[in-house]
Enzyme design. Structure first.
Site, PDB file in Angstrom:
ATOM      1  N   ASN A  49       0.830  -1.188   0.000  1.00  0.00           N
ATOM      2  CA  ASN A  49       0.000   0.000   0.000  1.00  0.00           C
ATOM      3  C   ASN A  49       0.875   1.253   0.000  1.00  0.00           C
ATOM      4  OD1 ASN A  49      -2.532   1.652   0.387  1.00  0.00           O
ATOM      5  ND2 ASN A  49      -3.362  -0.396   0.724  1.00  0.00           N
ATOM      6  N   ARG A  50       0.421   2.305   0.650  1.00  0.00           N
ATOM      7  CA  ARG A  50       1.060   3.614   0.462  1.00  0.00           C
ATOM      8  C   ARG A  50       1.827   4.091   1.703  1.00  0.00           C
ATOM      9  NH1 ARG A  50      -3.561   3.091  -2.444  1.00  0.00           N
ATOM     10  NH2 ARG A  50      -3.382   3.746  -4.622  1.00  0.00           N
TER      11      ARG A  50
ATOM     12  N   HIS B 153      -1.764  -9.728  -3.560  1.00  0.00           N
ATOM     13  CA  HIS B 153      -2.587  -8.757  -4.291  1.00  0.00           C
ATOM     14  C   HIS B 153      -3.389  -9.505  -5.360  1.00  0.00           C
ATOM     15  CE1 HIS B 153      -3.574  -4.976  -6.346  1.00  0.00           C
ATOM     16  NE2 HIS B 153      -3.046  -4.328  -5.322  1.00  0.00           N
TER      17      HIS B 153
ATOM     18  N   ASP C  37     -11.874   1.643  -2.551  1.00  0.00           N
ATOM     19  CA  ASP C  37     -10.442   1.350  -2.546  1.00  0.00           C
ATOM     20  C   ASP C  37      -9.955   1.758  -1.170  1.00  0.00           C
ATOM     21  OD1 ASP C  37      -7.840   0.757  -3.055  1.00  0.00           O
ATOM     22  OD2 ASP C  37      -7.553   2.192  -4.687  1.00  0.00           O
TER      23      ASP C  37
ATOM     24  N   GLU D 165      -6.825  -7.721  -0.061  1.00  0.00           N
ATOM     25  CA  GLU D 165      -5.445  -7.666   0.407  1.00  0.00           C
ATOM     26  C   GLU D 165      -5.402  -7.741   1.943  1.00  0.00           C
ATOM     27  OE1 GLU D 165      -3.163  -4.345  -1.472  1.00  0.00           O
ATOM     28  OE2 GLU D 165      -5.077  -3.981  -2.489  1.00  0.00           O
TER      29      GLU D 165
END
Length: 406
Positions: A99-100, A207, A284, A367
C-alpha cells in the site's frame, strides 16, 4: 541452524535472481515465467516466480463446471507487459511495504528514511517503490503436488533499511479440520519475512484480483455479495488515498462502507462518492479487523470476509491473522485489458455472452495486511506489527481462501 549456513542451504543462487525481471537473464537464473501448478480435490492453482505470483485458481461452480476465478494472463510473459503498462499487480506479492507510504518517508528511532516515491507525481510510495517485490524474480525453494514455496532475499531494495528474507508459501488442500469441517477446497498463503540486519518496516500482502462470476457478467455490482462482519471501522484517507490520521465508522458515506451484515457490491456504490479518492466513486479502502477478544493472538486465523456470486454460485471465505484488509473494487479498470482467452473460451462453450475485458467494477481485490501507513501514524499503536528487527519475531502474513457453492 546458524543463519549463514541457513542462507547458503536454502538460498543458493538467490542473489542472482533478486533482480527486476527486466534485467537480462543469466545462466544462473531460473525461468521467471515457468508455471508451477499445485492441485487438490476440486482446486487447482498456478503460479510463476515473477512476483511469486498467483495466475489462476480453478474451482467448481454450482453445476460442477470448473471456473477460473482469478484475474491475470494465460501467457506468463504478459505480466511484464502489464508492469510496463497498466501495472495492475495482478496476483503478485507486494512489498517490502504494501500500500502507500506518505511522502515516501518514515522514521525508526532517530533515523528518518526515504524510499522512492512512485505514485501521484512523487507524493507517495506505493507497494514498495519503483521496483517492488511484484517485479522481482523469486526462487522456487520447495515444491510438491499440493504446495510451492518462493523465496526472495531483499538486500536493501529501494533504500529500505537492512536485508530481509521472505518465503511465500502456497498450498491447496481439502483436509477436514475444525476450521474446514466439510473439507472444502482451500488455498493457503503464508508470507514469512525475517529482518536480517536492521530494524525495518515489513508489511507484505497478496494482491489477488477475484471475479467469482468468471466474467459471465459485465461486472460484479449486481451479482457479487460481500460481507466483512468484523469491520466496523476503516482508515480515512485524503484525495490520493493517503491516510489522514483519522478513522471512520462504516456508517460514514451514508452507510456505503458498511458491509458488516453483507450486501451486493453495487448496492450502495452510488453513495460512495469520494470514498476511493477525489473524483472517484467506489471502493479502494482499508477496513480494520476488530478481532474477537479470544482471537487476538498473532498466530490465530479469524474469518474476516465472505463473498459469493449468484451467477456461478461460487463462494469464498477469507480468514487471516492480519489486522486489516484492503478492498479494491476495480474502480480504475478501463476495459482495456482482455480477460484470459481460457476464460473467454469457457464462457463461449457454455453459451454465455459475458465480459470480454476487465471492466470498471469487474473484480474485487482482497489484500489482507496491516493498517496502511501505520508506520507514519504511531498513535494507532500498530508499530509492533509493522517494524521488525533481527532480535525479534518474523513478520507473518497468513491467510486462507476457502471455496464452496451457494
Amino acid at each position: 541452524m546458524h543463519l549463514k549456513s541457513y542462507l547458503s542451504a536454502v538460498l543458493y543462487g538467490l542473489p542472482a535472481l533478486a533482480q527486476p525481471s527486466t534485467a537480462p537473464a543469466d545462466s544462473s537464473a531460473v525461468d521467471a515465467f515457468k508455471v508451477y501448478t499445485i492441485k487438490a480435490e476440486n482446486i487447482t492453482a498456478k503460479f510463476i516466480p515473477y512476483g511469486a505470483r498467483l495466475t489462476s485458481v480453478l474451482v467448481p461452480d454450482r453445476n460442477g463446471r470448473e471456473q477460473d476465478v482469478a484475474l491475470g494472463y494465460d501467457d506468463p510473459e504478459d505480466y511484464v507487459k502489464d508492469t510496463n503498462g497498466d501495472h495492475t499487480y495482478f496476483g503478485a506479492v507486494v512489498g517490502r511495504y504494501a500500500n502507500r507510504i506518505k511522502n515516501g518517508t518514515f522514521t525508526i528511532g532517530d533515523t528518518e528514511y526515504e524510499v522512492p516515491k512512485n505514485e501521484n507525481d512523487g507524493l507517495d510510495t506505493l507497494h514498495g517503490g519503483n521496483v517492488g517485490y511484484d517485479e522481482r524474480n523469486w526462487t522456487v525453494t520447495a515444491q510438491s503436488e499440493s504446495s510451492v514455496t518462493f523465496t526472495l532475499l531483499d538486500q536493501g531494495f529501494q533504500d529500505f533499511p537492512g536485508d530481509v528474507i521472505t518465503h511465500a508459501v502456497y498450498s491447496v488442500d481439502t483436509a477436514v479440520t475444525p476450521d474446514n469441517p466439510n473439507g472444502l477446497p482451500q488455498l493457503t498463503t503464508k508470507l514469512i519475512s525475517v529482518a536480517l540486519t536492521e530494524s525495518t518496516p515489513i508489511m507484505l500482502s497478496n494482491h489477488i484480483y477475484w471475479n467469482l462470476n468468471g466474467f459471465k457478467e459485465k461486472n460484479v455490482l449486481k451479482d457479487t455479495f460481500l460481507q466483512m462482519p468484523l469491520s466496523t471501522r476503516l482508515v480515512a484517507t485524503d484525495g490520493i488515498l493517503i491516510p489522514n490520521g483519522t478513522l471512520l465508522g462504516v456508517d460514514s458515506y451514508d452507510g456505503a462502507a458498511d458491509f458488516t451484515t453483507g450486501k451486493l457490491v453495487g448496492q450502495d456504490v452510488e453513495k460512495a462518492v469520494g470514498l476511493c479518492g477525489t473524483d472517484c466513486t467506489g471502493y479502494d479502502n482499508c477496513w480494520i479487523v476488530d478481532r474477537p477478544p479470544q482471537q487476538v493472538g498473532p498466530a490465530s486465523l479469524v474469518p474476516v470476509l465472505f463473498m459469493n456470486s449468484s451467477t456461478t454460485g461460487i463462494s469464498l471465505e477469507v480468514a487471516t491473522n492480519q489486522q486489516a484488509v484492503q478492498i479494491y473494487a476495480c474502480v480504475g479498470q478501463k476495459g482495456n485489458i482482455p480477460i484470459k482467452p481460457s476464460q473467454a473460451k469457457r464462457n463461449k462453450e457454455e453459451g454465455i455472452d459475458g465480459a470480454t475485458a476487465v471492466n470498471k467494477f469487474g473484480c474485487v481485490v482482497i489484500e489482507p495486511e496491516g493498517w496502511i501507513d501505520g508506520i507514519n501514524n504511531p498513535e494507532w499503536g500498530q508499530l509492533s506489527d509493522q517494524i521488525y528487527s533481527p532480535a525479534g519475531a518474523p513478520a507473518i502474513n497468513w491467510a486462507t481462501y476457502k471455496f464452496g457453492v451457494v
